[in-house]
Write an enzyme that holds these catalytic residues in place. Structure first.
Site, PDB file in Angstrom:
ATOM      1  N   GLY A  55      81.035   2.360  39.754  1.00  0.00           N
ATOM      2  CA  GLY A  55      80.815   3.786  40.015  1.00  0.00           C
ATOM      3  C   GLY A  55      79.717   4.080  41.016  1.00  0.00           C
ATOM      4  O   GLY A  55      79.900   4.865  41.952  1.00  0.00           O
ATOM      5  N   GLY A  99      83.509  -1.355  34.197  1.00  0.00           N
ATOM      6  CA  GLY A  99      83.462  -2.387  33.162  1.00  0.00           C
ATOM      7  C   GLY A  99      84.642  -3.332  33.230  1.00  0.00           C
ATOM      8  O   GLY A  99      84.499  -4.551  33.035  1.00  0.00           O
TER       9      GLY A  99
END
Length: 397
Positions: free
Chosen positions: A354, A377
Site C-alpha cells: 500500500g 499481506g
C-alpha cells in the site's frame, strides 16, 4: 498452474459472484486511491462481454461482524459506478432477500455491488453457512482479489465448496507477474525493501536473499542495521530486541552471496514536519535529538548505480517518510529513475504494498512500472513461500 480461468467458463446468462478487493482508503467520504477499483475493470468487461452478470462481493475495513454505517459501500457506490463506467445497483446486504432482489433487478450489461461482507461474523470465521448463503446468489464464483487471498475467509475459501469456482483475470495476472519476481527473476536482480519492523519481514528477506543479487534495506528497519553496526541513530525509529535477526540476515546474505545495501548518508530532523529544519549527514554523524527520516544524496546515487546494472527490480516499502516534504526526495528520485529505465525497455520493474503504491502515485510514475501489485499481506506471504488459502481453494496449489 492447475486452476480454471475465466476463458474456460460458459458465461452467457450466468450470474457471476466476483470476489474483488474494494478495501480502498476513504477520506472525507471519498475514495482517496482508486487503484484497486480500476484494476477490476478488465474482469468486469470480460464477464459482461460474454453475457454474464458480475455480482461484486468484497469487504471494507474492520467492522468486526457488526453493521457500521461508516464502513458501508453505500457511501462510495456512486464513486465506484463512475470509476467502472457501468450501471450499478447497490444491495444493502450481501445475503438474503435484499441481495437477491438486487441481483434479479439488474439488467445484462450492469453490475451488482453487495454490502460489506464483514458486517457478518461468518465472513472472517470462514463460516460454511454464510458461504452457502452467498453462493445462492450466483451460478459461478470467481476470485479476482489477490490482495485478500491470504485470508481463509468465507468469501475467499469456504465459498468454493458450494459453487463452481474460477480464477479471475486480475488474480491470474498477479500470479503470472509475481512469479517472475518470486521464482524466475532475470538477473542481476535487486530488491528494495522498507517498512519499520524486521520481525515481520524476516522470512520475506531471507527468501529474497536466495533469489536476488542485491537487497537495499531501507525505511525504519535500516535504522536497526545501522545501530547494530555501531552507529548512534539518536531518536530514530528502531525495533527493540532484534539484534539477533539483523545478525542472522547479514550472515545469511553472506552465505547466499547477496549484497546488502544500507544507507551511507541520511536526512534527519527533530520531528516530521514540512517546516522543520533538516540536516543531511553521514550515518555515523546523526546529531542529538534528531531522527532519520530519509536517505541522503550519496545513498540515492548508490542505489541508482545498482539499479542501472540490473535486469529486475522489486520494490516493497518506501525509503523515507515520503508523505511529508522534504522527506519524500529519496523515494521519489528512485521511483522516477526506475520508471525512466523501465521506459527504455532495459528493466523489468515490479512494486507492491500500500505505501509503495501511494508513493509511486504521488511521484506520478505508477503507470510506468512493468507491474504494480495490488497485494500487501498476500504479496509478502507469497514471497515467504506460504500457500495462500484463496489459491489453494481454487486448486492452484
Amino acid at each position: 498452474m492447475g486452476w480454471k480461468t475465466l476463458d474456460q467458463m460458459e458465461l452467457e446468462g450466468k450470474r457471476v459472484l466476483t470476489r474483488v478487493d474494494l478495501n480502498v482508503p476513504i477520506k472525507d467520504e471519498k475514495i482517496s486511491d482508486d487503484t484497486r477499483i480500476k484494476k477490476i475493470i478488465p474482469t468486469l468487461s470480460h464477464i459482461i462481454k460474454r453475457g454474464g452478470l458480475p455480482i461484486l462481493v468484497a469487504h471494507l475495513g474492520r467492522p468486526n461482524g457488526k453493521r457500521n454505517p461508516s464502513l458501508s459501500f453505500a457511501k462510495i457506490s456512486t464513486d465506484i459506478e463512475k470509476l467502472i463506467g457501468l450501471p450499478l445497483i447497490f444491495a444493502a446486504d450481501c445475503i438474503g432477500t435484499t441481495a437477491e432482489l438486487a441481483v434479479t433487478s439488474q439488467k445484462t450489461g450492469g453490475v451488482v455491488l453487495l454490502e460489506n461482507t464483514r458486517f457478518h461474523e461468518g465472513e472472517e470465521q470462514n463460516d460454511k453457512f454464510f458461504a452457502s448463503e452467498l453462493s445462492k446468489l450466483a451460478d459461478v464464483y470467481i476470485n479476482d482479489a489477490f490482495a485478500c487471498s491470504h485470508r481463509a475467509h468465507a468469501s475467499i475459501e469456504a465459498i468454493t465448496n458450494f459453487i463452481p469456482s474460477y480464477c479471475g483475470e486480475l488474480l491470474h495476472e498477479e500470479i503470472l507477474n509475481l512469479n517472475d519476481v518470486v521464482n524466475n527473476p532475470k538477473t542481476p536482480a535487486l530488491t528494495i525493501i522498507g517498512g519499520s519492523k524486521i520481525s515481520t519481514k524476516i522470512t520475506v528477506i531471507k527468501n529474497l536473499l536466495q533469489k536476488m543479487d542485491s537487497i537495499v534495506i531501507a525505511g525504519g528497519m535500516a535504522n536497526n542495521f545501522l545501530k547494530y553496526l555501531g552507529n548512534d541513530v539518536k531518536n530514530s525509529l528502531v525495533e527493540n530486541d532484534v539484534d539477533h535477526l539483523v545478525k542472522e540476515i547479514i550472515n545469511f546474505a553472506n552465505e547466499q552471496n547477496c549484497k546488502l545495501i544500507l544507507p551511507l548518508d541520511v536526512v534527519t530532523a527533530e520531528k516530521v514536519s514540512e517546516t522543520i529544519e533538516i540536516n543531511e549527514c553521514a550515518v555515523d554523524a546523526v546529531k542529538d535529538n534528531q531522527m532519520i527520516l530519509d536517505i541522503g544524496k550519496q545513498t540515492i546515487e548508490l542505489i541508482k548505480n545498482e539499479i542501472s546494472n540490473c535486469e529486475t527490480v522489486f520494490w516493497n516499502g518506501p525509503v523515507g517518510v515520503f508523505e511529508t516534504k522534504p522527506f519524500h526526495k529519496g523515494t521519489f528520485e528512485i521511483a522516477k529513475f526506475i520508471a525512466e529505465i523501465t521506459d527504455k525497455n532495459s528493466l523489468r520493474s515490479f512494486a507492491g504494498g500500500g505505501d509503495t503504491i501511494s508513493a509511486l502515485d504521488m511521484a506520478a510514475v505508477k503507470d510506468k512500472f512493468s507491474y504494480v501489485s495490488t497485494g500487501g499481506g498476500a504479496l509478502l506471504e507469497l514471497i515467504e513461500g506460504k500457500k495462500l488459502p484463496g489459491l489453494v481453494a481454487l486448486g492452484a496449489l
